[in-house]
Design a protein around this motif. Structure first.
Motif, PDB file in Angstrom:
ATOM      1  N   GLY A   9      47.962  44.623  57.918  1.00 19.56           N
ATOM      2  CA  GLY A   9      48.177  43.331  58.575  1.00 19.56           C
ATOM      3  C   GLY A   9      47.886  43.369  60.057  1.00 19.56           C
ATOM      4  N   ALA A  10      47.319  42.252  60.547  1.00 20.64           N
ATOM      5  CA  ALA A  10      46.857  42.213  61.937  1.00 20.64           C
ATOM      6  C   ALA A  10      47.467  41.079  62.737  1.00 20.64           C
ATOM      7  N   GLY A  11      48.643  40.585  62.339  1.00 18.44           N
ATOM      8  CA  GLY A  11      49.246  39.475  63.091  1.00 18.44           C
ATOM      9  C   GLY A  11      49.967  40.003  64.313  1.00 18.44           C
ATOM     10  N   ILE A  12      51.291  39.978  64.269  1.00 20.18           N
ATOM     11  CA  ILE A  12      52.128  40.426  65.383  1.00 20.18           C
ATOM     12  C   ILE A  12      52.790  41.762  65.030  1.00 20.18           C
ATOM     13  N   ALA A  13      53.426  41.805  63.855  1.00 22.65           N
ATOM     14  CA  ALA A  13      54.171  43.006  63.475  1.00 22.65           C
ATOM     15  C   ALA A  13      53.231  44.193  63.239  1.00 22.65           C
ATOM     16  N   GLY A  14      52.031  43.927  62.708  1.00 22.10           N
ATOM     17  CA  GLY A  14      51.088  45.010  62.392  1.00 22.10           C
ATOM     18  C   GLY A  14      50.701  45.812  63.631  1.00 22.10           C
ATOM     19  N   VAL A  42      49.446  29.035  65.286  1.00 27.27           N
ATOM     20  CA  VAL A  42      50.533  28.206  65.807  1.00 27.27           C
ATOM     21  C   VAL A  42      51.758  29.077  66.062  1.00 27.27           C
ATOM     22  N   GLY A  43      52.647  28.626  66.945  1.00 29.53           N
ATOM     23  CA  GLY A  43      53.905  29.352  67.211  1.00 29.53           C
ATOM     24  C   GLY A  43      53.802  30.026  68.555  1.00 29.53           C
ATOM     25  N   GLU A  44      54.218  29.346  69.612  1.00 30.52           N
ATOM     26  CA  GLU A  44      53.946  29.869  70.955  1.00 30.52           C
ATOM     27  C   GLU A  44      55.185  30.176  71.765  1.00 30.52           C
ATOM     28  N   THR A  45      56.369  29.891  71.230  1.00 32.39           N
ATOM     29  CA  THR A  45      57.563  30.139  72.048  1.00 32.39           C
ATOM     30  C   THR A  45      58.060  31.555  71.812  1.00 32.39           C
ATOM     31  N   LEU A  46      58.033  32.352  72.871  1.00 35.76           N
ATOM     32  CA  LEU A  46      58.493  33.743  72.744  1.00 35.76           C
ATOM     33  C   LEU A  46      59.860  33.857  73.411  1.00 35.76           C
ATOM     34  N   ASP A 100      49.958  31.816  75.302  1.00 40.40           N
ATOM     35  CA  ASP A 100      48.623  31.556  74.792  1.00 40.40           C
ATOM     36  C   ASP A 100      48.547  32.475  73.569  1.00 40.40           C
ATOM     37  N   ARG A 101      48.873  31.923  72.404  1.00 43.56           N
ATOM     38  CA  ARG A 101      49.110  32.772  71.235  1.00 43.56           C
ATOM     39  C   ARG A 101      47.849  33.528  70.800  1.00 43.56           C
ATOM     40  N   ALA A 102      46.696  32.850  70.898  1.00 41.17           N
ATOM     41  CA  ALA A 102      45.452  33.523  70.491  1.00 41.17           C
ATOM     42  C   ALA A 102      45.191  34.717  71.410  1.00 41.17           C
ATOM     43  N   ARG A 123      40.819  43.494  53.768  1.00 43.65           N
ATOM     44  CA  ARG A 123      42.113  43.134  53.178  1.00 43.65           C
ATOM     45  C   ARG A 123      42.476  44.131  52.088  1.00 43.65           C
ATOM     46  N   LEU A 124      43.743  44.341  51.936  1.00 43.57           N
ATOM     47  CA  LEU A 124      44.233  45.204  50.858  1.00 43.57           C
ATOM     48  C   LEU A 124      44.200  44.422  49.552  1.00 43.57           C
ATOM     49  N   SER A 125      43.760  45.050  48.475  1.00 45.66           N
ATOM     50  CA  SER A 125      43.880  44.328  47.204  1.00 45.66           C
ATOM     51  C   SER A 125      44.886  44.985  46.268  1.00 45.66           C
ATOM     52  N   GLY A 285      58.217  42.240  60.138  1.00 44.79           N
ATOM     53  CA  GLY A 285      57.820  40.869  60.462  1.00 44.79           C
ATOM     54  C   GLY A 285      58.168  39.913  59.331  1.00 44.79           C
ATOM     55  N   ASP A 286      57.357  38.859  59.184  1.00 36.90           N
ATOM     56  CA  ASP A 286      57.622  37.840  58.167  1.00 36.90           C
ATOM     57  C   ASP A 286      57.667  38.434  56.767  1.00 36.90           C
ATOM     58  N   CYS A 287      57.000  39.546  56.564  1.00 33.75           N
ATOM     59  CA  CYS A 287      57.042  40.207  55.255  1.00 33.75           C
ATOM     60  C   CYS A 287      58.486  40.521  54.883  1.00 33.75           C
ATOM     61  N   GLY A 298      60.865  34.375  65.016  1.00 33.02           N
ATOM     62  CA  GLY A 298      59.845  35.078  64.237  1.00 33.02           C
ATOM     63  C   GLY A 298      59.060  36.113  65.019  1.00 33.02           C
ATOM     64  N   LEU A 299      58.536  35.719  66.189  1.00 32.02           N
ATOM     65  CA  LEU A 299      57.683  36.642  66.944  1.00 32.02           C
ATOM     66  C   LEU A 299      58.489  37.838  67.428  1.00 32.02           C
ATOM     67  N   THR A 300      59.694  37.582  67.909  1.00 34.23           N
ATOM     68  CA  THR A 300      60.520  38.669  68.451  1.00 34.23           C
ATOM     69  C   THR A 300      60.903  39.643  67.344  1.00 34.23           C
TER      70      THR A 300
HETATM   71  C1  FAD Z   1      54.584  26.059  62.400  1.00 36.01           C
HETATM   72  C2  FAD Z   1      55.199  27.364  62.860  1.00 36.01           C
HETATM   73  C3  FAD Z   1      55.646  27.479  64.160  1.00 36.01           C
HETATM   74  C4  FAD Z   1      56.204  28.682  64.606  1.00 36.01           C
HETATM   75  N1  FAD Z   1      56.637  28.764  65.873  1.00 36.01           N
HETATM   76  C5  FAD Z   1      57.191  29.920  66.328  1.00 36.01           C
HETATM   77  C6  FAD Z   1      57.628  30.019  67.670  1.00 36.01           C
HETATM   78  O1  FAD Z   1      57.475  29.089  68.475  1.00 36.01           O
HETATM   79  N2  FAD Z   1      58.211  31.199  68.052  1.00 36.01           N
HETATM   80  C7  FAD Z   1      58.399  32.247  67.194  1.00 36.01           C
HETATM   81  O2  FAD Z   1      58.949  33.279  67.599  1.00 36.01           O
HETATM   82  N3  FAD Z   1      57.958  32.177  65.913  1.00 36.01           N
HETATM   83  C8  FAD Z   1      57.361  31.044  65.468  1.00 36.01           C
HETATM   84  N4  FAD Z   1      56.901  30.978  64.189  1.00 36.01           N
HETATM   85  C9  FAD Z   1      56.984  32.177  63.341  1.00 36.01           C
HETATM   86  C10 FAD Z   1      55.945  33.246  63.756  1.00 36.01           C
HETATM   87  O3  FAD Z   1      54.652  32.672  63.877  1.00 36.01           O
HETATM   88  C11 FAD Z   1      55.935  34.373  62.704  1.00 36.01           C
HETATM   89  O4  FAD Z   1      57.250  34.846  62.546  1.00 36.01           O
HETATM   90  C12 FAD Z   1      55.016  35.527  63.110  1.00 36.01           C
HETATM   91  O5  FAD Z   1      53.677  35.086  63.150  1.00 36.01           O
HETATM   92  C13 FAD Z   1      55.156  36.686  62.118  1.00 36.01           C
HETATM   93  O6  FAD Z   1      54.225  37.689  62.431  1.00 36.01           O
HETATM   94  P1  FAD Z   1      53.745  38.714  61.295  1.00 36.01           P
HETATM   95  O7  FAD Z   1      52.867  39.697  61.976  1.00 36.01           O
HETATM   96  O8  FAD Z   1      54.894  39.197  60.530  1.00 36.01           O
HETATM   97  O9  FAD Z   1      52.912  37.835  60.269  1.00 36.01           O
HETATM   98  P2  FAD Z   1      51.543  37.061  60.466  1.00 36.01           P
HETATM   99  O10 FAD Z   1      51.392  36.600  61.863  1.00 36.01           O
HETATM  100  O11 FAD Z   1      51.519  36.046  59.363  1.00 36.01           O
HETATM  101  O12 FAD Z   1      50.411  38.151  60.208  1.00 36.01           O
HETATM  102  C14 FAD Z   1      50.153  38.658  58.921  1.00 36.01           C
HETATM  103  C15 FAD Z   1      48.863  39.435  58.954  1.00 36.01           C
HETATM  104  O13 FAD Z   1      48.670  40.071  57.686  1.00 36.01           O
HETATM  105  C16 FAD Z   1      47.341  39.864  57.263  1.00 36.01           C
HETATM  106  N5  FAD Z   1      47.292  39.976  55.785  1.00 36.01           N
HETATM  107  C17 FAD Z   1      47.808  39.133  54.859  1.00 36.01           C
HETATM  108  N6  FAD Z   1      47.513  39.612  53.627  1.00 36.01           N
HETATM  109  C18 FAD Z   1      46.831  40.763  53.794  1.00 36.01           C
HETATM  110  C19 FAD Z   1      46.240  41.706  52.900  1.00 36.01           C
HETATM  111  N7  FAD Z   1      46.298  41.551  51.584  1.00 36.01           N
HETATM  112  N8  FAD Z   1      45.607  42.779  53.441  1.00 36.01           N
HETATM  113  C20 FAD Z   1      45.535  42.974  54.789  1.00 36.01           C
HETATM  114  N9  FAD Z   1      46.077  42.104  55.672  1.00 36.01           N
HETATM  115  C21 FAD Z   1      46.696  41.014  55.172  1.00 36.01           C
HETATM  116  C22 FAD Z   1      46.971  38.500  57.804  1.00 36.01           C
HETATM  117  O14 FAD Z   1      45.570  38.349  57.859  1.00 36.01           O
HETATM  118  C23 FAD Z   1      47.607  38.589  59.189  1.00 36.01           C
HETATM  119  O15 FAD Z   1      46.766  39.289  60.051  1.00 36.01           O
HETATM  120  C24 FAD Z   1      56.329  29.788  63.715  1.00 36.01           C
HETATM  121  C25 FAD Z   1      55.875  29.666  62.392  1.00 36.01           C
HETATM  122  C26 FAD Z   1      55.322  28.467  61.972  1.00 36.01           C
HETATM  123  C27 FAD Z   1      54.849  28.360  60.546  1.00 36.01           C
END
Ligand code: FAD
Length: 365
Positions: A9-14, A42-46, A100-102, A123-125, A285-287, A298-300
């Motif tokens: 995973g490449a979001g925040i927790a990864g 989306v999701g910009e408040t840290l 600036d989340r991106a 991606r993992l399958s 993370g969200d997992c 979520g982000l924290t």
């Molecule tokens: C509308 C909305 C608003 C939000 N606003 C906020 C906010 O303001 N502040 C806050 O703290 N939180 C907010 N959140 C929550 C926050 O965005 C999440 O908690 C955070 O993104 C979680 O990060 P993560 O790395 O766990 O997951 P993600 O960011 O979802 O990253 C998951 C990663 O895993 C990858 N992945 C998925 N499946 C596979 C696979 N099979 N193989 C390899 N990679 C895979 C994806 O491509 C991605 O890179 C919001 C959520 C939503 C829906």
């Protein structure tokens, strides 16, 4: 020789996990799908609780120069028609950042890429574990072995969902859009705005690039005509608000595109970490636990959990599961604490006490 851990995973927790594992001297294989074209998350408040974690991961300098801005004021119409400064309720630890989340994700990716022994943009399958080894198959057929895995694949929980039970507090979903600013004569407010309505609640925040992030949170059965079908339904929904609609219009933001839908409910896995075929795994993370965004947890939590992985898996790979078990307990304690906080936040809104959205969150529906 360093033991190998795969991070999925490449979001925040990864990337946070990659940095933590590398700091602990482990060899990291990072399975990190590239961002999709036009990726604008989306999701910009840290929350301010993230600051010490960012420091520990060595990201403080990159954060300081990235154009994120402090978030000092949250105005909310919650429990009353009037907009009130509710910082003390919604941000117990003082001001946070509007990211600036991106850029934040790109910076995390850059740092983690440098720290990982190997990065595979795929991606993992499939994942199987036997005799202390994980065998991972990636889309395209490539295979990878590792002695432990960190599942940071977000709500999809690509590995962890096969080894844990998913619990769910609600079905919350979000319709969100970024509105461009079209009126140069107006300086938009920097306050974050939250507004409760009969069928859910709204959020609006000025992003560092000058656009407005707008999200409507509701339950799927209450959505009625989907706002993704076209601008009319989305514009109508915005028009039903007391403050958000006026805020958008008065400040000169343009509603030009239908919103995107995403899951935003509170869900968690039990257990959030463990062993399969003797090989350790950690959900981060969200997992492991995904939270209703009302409290900006979520982000924290994603950064916190990723940052724990180095210490937890170093010990587990030496046969000591104390830290793995303590991590799993912390996640579940965190969920219990969050659920209590969520109840008290929703309890503050009594104007719509008879409406299903609020009854469900007041424990009556
Ligand atoms: C509308 C909305 C608003 C939000 N606003 C906020 C906010 O303001 N502040 C806050 O703290 N939180 C907010 N959140 C929550 C926050 O965005 C999440 O908690 C955070 O993104 C979680 O990060 P993560 O790395 O766990 O997951 P993600 O960011 O979802 O990253 C998951 C990663 O895993 C990858 N992945 C998925 N499946 C596979 C696979 N099979 N193989 C390899 N990679 C895979 C994806 O491509 C991605 O890179 C919001 C959520 C939503 C829906």
């Amino acid at each position: 020789m360093a033991r190998t851990v795969a991070v999925i995973g490449a979001g925040i927790a990864g990337p946070a996990a990659v940095l933590s594992l590398a700091q602990a001297g482990l060899d990291v294989v990072w399975i990190a799908p590239p961002p999709e074209a036009g990726h604008d998350p989306v999701g910009e408040t840290l929350a301010p609780a993230a600051n010490p974690i960012i420091e520990r991961l060595g990201l403080a300098e990159a954060m300081a120069s990235a154009g994120h801005r402090p978030s000092h004021t949250t105005l909310s119409a919650w429990g009353s028609d009037q907009l009130v400064d509710r910082n003390a309720i919604l941000h117990l630890e003082g001001p946070g950042l509007v990211l600036d989340r991106a850029r934040f994700e790109a910076d995390l990716r850059h740092h983690a890429e440098t720290a990982a022994g190997r990065m595979i943009a795929a991606r993992l399958s499939e994942a199987q574990a036997a005799q202390g080894v994980w065998h991972l198959t990636l889309e395209g057929g490539q295979t990878v072995t590792a002695e432990a895995v960190v599942d940071a694949s977000g709500r999809s929980a690509a590995i962890a969902r096969h080894h844990a039970e998913r619990h769910r507090a609600d079905q919350l979903m979000a319709a969100h859009a970024f509105l461009p600013h079209r009126d140069d004569t107006v300086e938009p407010t920097r306050a974050v705005l939250i507004e409760a309505v009969e069928t859910g609640w709204w959020y609006a925040a000025l992003r560092p690039d000058g656009s407005l992030s707008v999200a409507y949170f509701t339950d799927p059965d209450l959505l009625g005509e989907s706002p993704t079908r076209g601008l009319d339904a989305w514009t109508r929904l915005i028009g039903e608000t007391r403050h958000i609609g006026r805020w958008i219009e008065d400040a000169g933001f343009a509603v030009e595109a239908a919103p995107q839908l995403s899951s935003a409910g509170t869900t968690w896995l039990v257990p959030p970490a463990g062993r399969v075929g003797d090989a350790p795994w950690m959900g981060v993370g969200d997992c492991a636990a995904a939270f209703d965004p009302l409290s900006s947890h979520g982000l924290t939590t994603a950064l916190w959990a990723g940052a724990r992985s180095g210490g937890v898996l170093s010990a587990a790979l030496q046969g000591d599961d104390t830290a793995l078990e303590a991590y799993a307990r912390s996640v579940l304690d965190g969920v219990a604490g969050f659920l209590a906080q969520r109840r008290s936040m929703y309890a503050l809104e009594r104007r719509f006490a008879d409406a299903p959205f609020w009854q469900r969150r007041h424990g009556a529906g």
